[in-house]
Design a protein around this motif. Sequence first.
Motif, PDB file in Angstrom:
ATOM      1  N   GLY A  55       3.776  11.099 -42.642  1.00  0.00           N
ATOM      2  CA  GLY A  55       3.685  12.280 -43.496  1.00  0.00           C
ATOM      3  C   GLY A  55       4.145  13.547 -42.799  1.00  0.00           C
ATOM      4  N   THR A  56       3.800  13.702 -41.528  1.00  0.00           N
ATOM      5  CA  THR A  56       4.242  14.898 -40.802  1.00  0.00           C
ATOM      6  C   THR A  56       5.757  14.931 -40.647  1.00  0.00           C
ATOM      7  OG1 THR A  56       3.782  13.691 -38.744  1.00  0.00           O
ATOM      8  CG2 THR A  56       2.083  15.199 -39.545  1.00  0.00           C
ATOM      9  N   LEU A  57       6.376  13.760 -40.474  1.00  0.00           N
ATOM     10  CA  LEU A  57       7.832  13.716 -40.377  1.00  0.00           C
ATOM     11  C   LEU A  57       8.487  14.096 -41.702  1.00  0.00           C
ATOM     12  CD1 LEU A  57       8.353  10.445 -38.278  1.00  0.00           C
ATOM     13  CD2 LEU A  57       8.390  12.815 -37.483  1.00  0.00           C
ATOM     14  N   GLU A  88      -6.020  18.238 -34.319  1.00  0.00           N
ATOM     15  CA  GLU A  88      -6.392  19.380 -35.148  1.00  0.00           C
ATOM     16  C   GLU A  88      -5.164  20.105 -35.688  1.00  0.00           C
ATOM     17  OE1 GLU A  88      -9.271  20.658 -36.281  1.00  0.00           O
ATOM     18  OE2 GLU A  88     -10.285  18.861 -35.538  1.00  0.00           O
ATOM     19  N   ALA A  89      -4.126  20.217 -34.862  1.00  0.00           N
ATOM     20  CA  ALA A  89      -2.913  20.902 -35.327  1.00  0.00           C
ATOM     21  C   ALA A  89      -2.261  20.138 -36.475  1.00  0.00           C
ATOM     22  CB  ALA A  89      -1.939  21.045 -34.161  1.00  0.00           C
ATOM     23  N   GLN A  90      -2.226  18.816 -36.391  1.00  0.00           N
ATOM     24  CA  GLN A  90      -1.642  18.018 -37.466  1.00  0.00           C
ATOM     25  C   GLN A  90      -2.518  18.048 -38.719  1.00  0.00           C
ATOM     26  OE1 GLN A  90      -1.245  14.246 -35.513  1.00  0.00           O
ATOM     27  NE2 GLN A  90      -0.046  15.171 -33.845  1.00  0.00           N
ATOM     28  N   TYR A  91      -3.824  18.101 -38.538  1.00  0.00           N
ATOM     29  CA  TYR A  91      -4.733  18.186 -39.685  1.00  0.00           C
ATOM     30  C   TYR A  91      -4.496  19.473 -40.463  1.00  0.00           C
ATOM     31  CZ  TYR A  91      -9.043  19.407 -42.140  1.00  0.00           C
ATOM     32  OH  TYR A  91      -9.945  19.823 -43.082  1.00  0.00           O
ATOM     33  N   TRP A  92      -4.408  20.605 -39.773  1.00  0.00           N
ATOM     34  CA  TRP A  92      -4.193  21.874 -40.466  1.00  0.00           C
ATOM     35  C   TRP A  92      -2.774  21.980 -41.005  1.00  0.00           C
ATOM     36  CZ3 TRP A  92      -7.935  24.456 -42.345  1.00  0.00           C
ATOM     37  CH2 TRP A  92      -9.179  24.470 -41.727  1.00  0.00           C
ATOM     38  N   TYR A  93      -1.828  21.346 -40.351  1.00  0.00           N
ATOM     39  CA  TYR A  93      -0.467  21.279 -40.882  1.00  0.00           C
ATOM     40  C   TYR A  93      -0.475  20.572 -42.239  1.00  0.00           C
ATOM     41  CZ  TYR A  93       4.582  20.308 -40.942  1.00  0.00           C
ATOM     42  OH  TYR A  93       5.916  20.225 -41.268  1.00  0.00           O
ATOM     43  N   TYR A  94      -1.222  19.490 -42.323  1.00  0.00           N
ATOM     44  CA  TYR A  94      -1.359  18.748 -43.583  1.00  0.00           C
ATOM     45  C   TYR A  94      -2.033  19.600 -44.650  1.00  0.00           C
ATOM     46  CZ  TYR A  94       0.032  13.861 -43.991  1.00  0.00           C
ATOM     47  OH  TYR A  94       0.746  12.718 -44.208  1.00  0.00           O
ATOM     48  N   MET A  95      -3.141  20.226 -44.325  1.00  0.00           N
ATOM     49  CA  MET A  95      -3.902  20.980 -45.315  1.00  0.00           C
ATOM     50  C   MET A  95      -3.130  22.200 -45.806  1.00  0.00           C
ATOM     51  SD  MET A  95      -6.598  19.238 -45.842  1.00  0.00           S
ATOM     52  CE  MET A  95      -5.650  17.749 -45.470  1.00  0.00           C
ATOM     53  N   MET A  96      -2.394  22.861 -44.911  1.00  0.00           N
ATOM     54  CA  MET A  96      -1.613  24.030 -45.327  1.00  0.00           C
ATOM     55  C   MET A  96      -0.490  23.630 -46.289  1.00  0.00           C
ATOM     56  SD  MET A  96      -2.889  26.806 -44.019  1.00  0.00           S
ATOM     57  CE  MET A  96      -4.496  26.042 -44.286  1.00  0.00           C
ATOM     58  N   GLU A  97       0.196  22.531 -45.980  1.00  0.00           N
ATOM     59  CA  GLU A  97       1.265  22.067 -46.860  1.00  0.00           C
ATOM     60  C   GLU A  97       0.706  21.648 -48.220  1.00  0.00           C
ATOM     61  OE1 GLU A  97       4.540  21.738 -46.604  1.00  0.00           O
ATOM     62  OE2 GLU A  97       4.954  22.221 -44.503  1.00  0.00           O
ATOM     63  N   PHE A 128       7.698  11.318 -32.848  1.00  0.00           N
ATOM     64  CA  PHE A 128       8.772  12.257 -33.185  1.00  0.00           C
ATOM     65  C   PHE A 128      10.118  11.742 -32.681  1.00  0.00           C
ATOM     66  CE2 PHE A 128      11.460  15.928 -32.186  1.00  0.00           C
ATOM     67  CZ  PHE A 128      11.468  16.601 -33.410  1.00  0.00           C
ATOM     68  N   TRP A 129      10.108  11.024 -31.541  1.00  0.00           N
ATOM     69  CA  TRP A 129      11.339  10.515 -30.951  1.00  0.00           C
ATOM     70  C   TRP A 129      11.564   9.047 -31.292  1.00  0.00           C
ATOM     71  CZ3 TRP A 129      13.926  14.539 -29.226  1.00  0.00           C
ATOM     72  CH2 TRP A 129      13.221  15.672 -28.812  1.00  0.00           C
ATOM     73  N   GLY A 141       5.072  23.033 -37.505  1.00  0.00           N
ATOM     74  CA  GLY A 141       5.210  21.576 -37.481  1.00  0.00           C
ATOM     75  C   GLY A 141       6.029  21.093 -36.310  1.00  0.00           C
ATOM     76  N   LEU A 142       7.095  21.817 -35.975  1.00  0.00           N
ATOM     77  CA  LEU A 142       7.936  21.410 -34.845  1.00  0.00           C
ATOM     78  C   LEU A 142       7.167  21.515 -33.531  1.00  0.00           C
ATOM     79  CD1 LEU A 142      10.805  20.552 -34.004  1.00  0.00           C
ATOM     80  CD2 LEU A 142      11.354  22.977 -33.762  1.00  0.00           C
ATOM     81  N   ILE A 143       6.392  22.578 -33.374  1.00  0.00           N
ATOM     82  CA  ILE A 143       5.613  22.747 -32.143  1.00  0.00           C
ATOM     83  C   ILE A 143       4.555  21.664 -32.006  1.00  0.00           C
ATOM     84  CG2 ILE A 143       3.982  24.266 -30.960  1.00  0.00           C
ATOM     85  CD1 ILE A 143       5.548  26.631 -32.120  1.00  0.00           C
ATOM     86  N   SER A 144       3.911  21.284 -33.120  1.00  0.00           N
ATOM     87  CA  SER A 144       2.839  20.288 -33.071  1.00  0.00           C
ATOM     88  C   SER A 144       3.358  18.860 -32.933  1.00  0.00           C
ATOM     89  CB  SER A 144       1.972  20.391 -34.326  1.00  0.00           C
ATOM     90  OG  SER A 144       2.736  20.067 -35.480  1.00  0.00           O
ATOM     91  N   LEU A 145       4.648  18.606 -33.237  1.00  0.00           N
ATOM     92  CA  LEU A 145       5.158  17.233 -33.243  1.00  0.00           C
ATOM     93  C   LEU A 145       6.141  16.941 -32.120  1.00  0.00           C
ATOM     94  CD1 LEU A 145       5.824  16.685 -37.057  1.00  0.00           C
ATOM     95  CD2 LEU A 145       3.917  15.824 -35.710  1.00  0.00           C
TER      96      LEU A 145
END
Length: 409
Positions: free
Chosen positions: A242-244, A187-196, A170-171, A160-164
């Motif tokens: 949501g990612t935050l 795509e990275a944020q989408y899979w971050y969501y689905m994995m969580e 983020f800032w 998550g940190l790498i993708s954001l």
Amino acid sequence: MTTIIFRRLEELVNQWIWRQDFWLPPGVTWKDIAERTSDGSRHPVPRDLLISLPLALGFIALRFVFERVVALPLSRWLGVCDRVRVHVTPVPKLEAFYLQKNKQPSQNDLVVLEKHCGLTPRQIQTWLRQRRNQDRPSNTRKFCEASWRFVFYLIAFLAGLISLIHTPWFWDHRECWSGYPRQGVAEAQYWYYMMELSFYLSLLLCVSVDIKRKDFKEQIIHHIATIFLIAFSYCANYVRVGTLVMLVHDSSDFLLESAKMFNYAGWRKTCDALFVVFAAVFLVTRLVVFPCRVIYTAVVDSLDIFPPYPGYYFLNGLLLVLQALHIFWAWLILRMVHKFVFLGKVERDERSDEESDADEEDEVGEEECSWEQKKGAVNSKFVSLANNCVLNNLTNQRRKMNSRTPKAR
């Protein structure tokens, strides 16, 4: 035929559950969110959430393999030791009572069990105490569970940190609403969501077989609120907020699980050091960053883009539920820090790792039983000493009588 049924089912879901007049701001429709962005990135649709179900089952299978192939040898290498449990003699009536209630018996229960089993109340209490201790989870099992969560939270936090870290929101959290609702999802944020989402679904599915903690009910509420928050925020395209939220939670969770691992291994100094670091990160992220930055931007900054609507209250209501749980856990952590600072060590685990109250009663029962044994041994010693004193007195009296007899003659 299958495609037609699937489309019909999706229409019914959109009509009765995903109502755009409830979940979306006034004037915004699902078509507005579904429109492709200029950069050609993914746009969120509710059907994307279906992939979380097979992924959750995959997490359960992966956890089963991980705990036996990786965590179990690691526990032996770190020196995790299990207590020797006494296996009780099977008593059908007591076993049925234990499986039905699994608690300390009342006086009426003892009278009934005494008639049916032919045992004394003390024997019944001892049997139930040993039966509860027999079901208590071992340190190895708790270590394997903590190590699985540690690995996931660490990987999720780094991913998550790498993708954001290169995203503008983020800032500057006001960027979460820039261009809403036509915001693309990488795509990275989408899979971050689905994995969580899949991971928390797997935790909810395994809650009946996992170790029950003292905060068991709070954990259930946390998992349900998290699942609803992730699913709703994705469908309504609150992905940036949501990612935050997920990143803030993952930043301290892996520290807690690592402290648990070393606690079960008996590495007290390492455990205490990790717990102090975890407490500092938790208090800063959950009591400062989360309410002052994430909740603030969802409650205040979003009003610059759209007026309040039902979905707005639903989103912020779930965020406030999480914040209430954060305050509850922060209170437990501060109790631990107080004991660590003023007593020099952690005497009693107040974290979410603490077992249920029944285990505490077992320990009290064991102390009472050991005290009864010690008292009995002390009493027997006093009796033997008293007998020796009586015998010595009688012997001395006889010697005095014998010494006086010749003089009289």
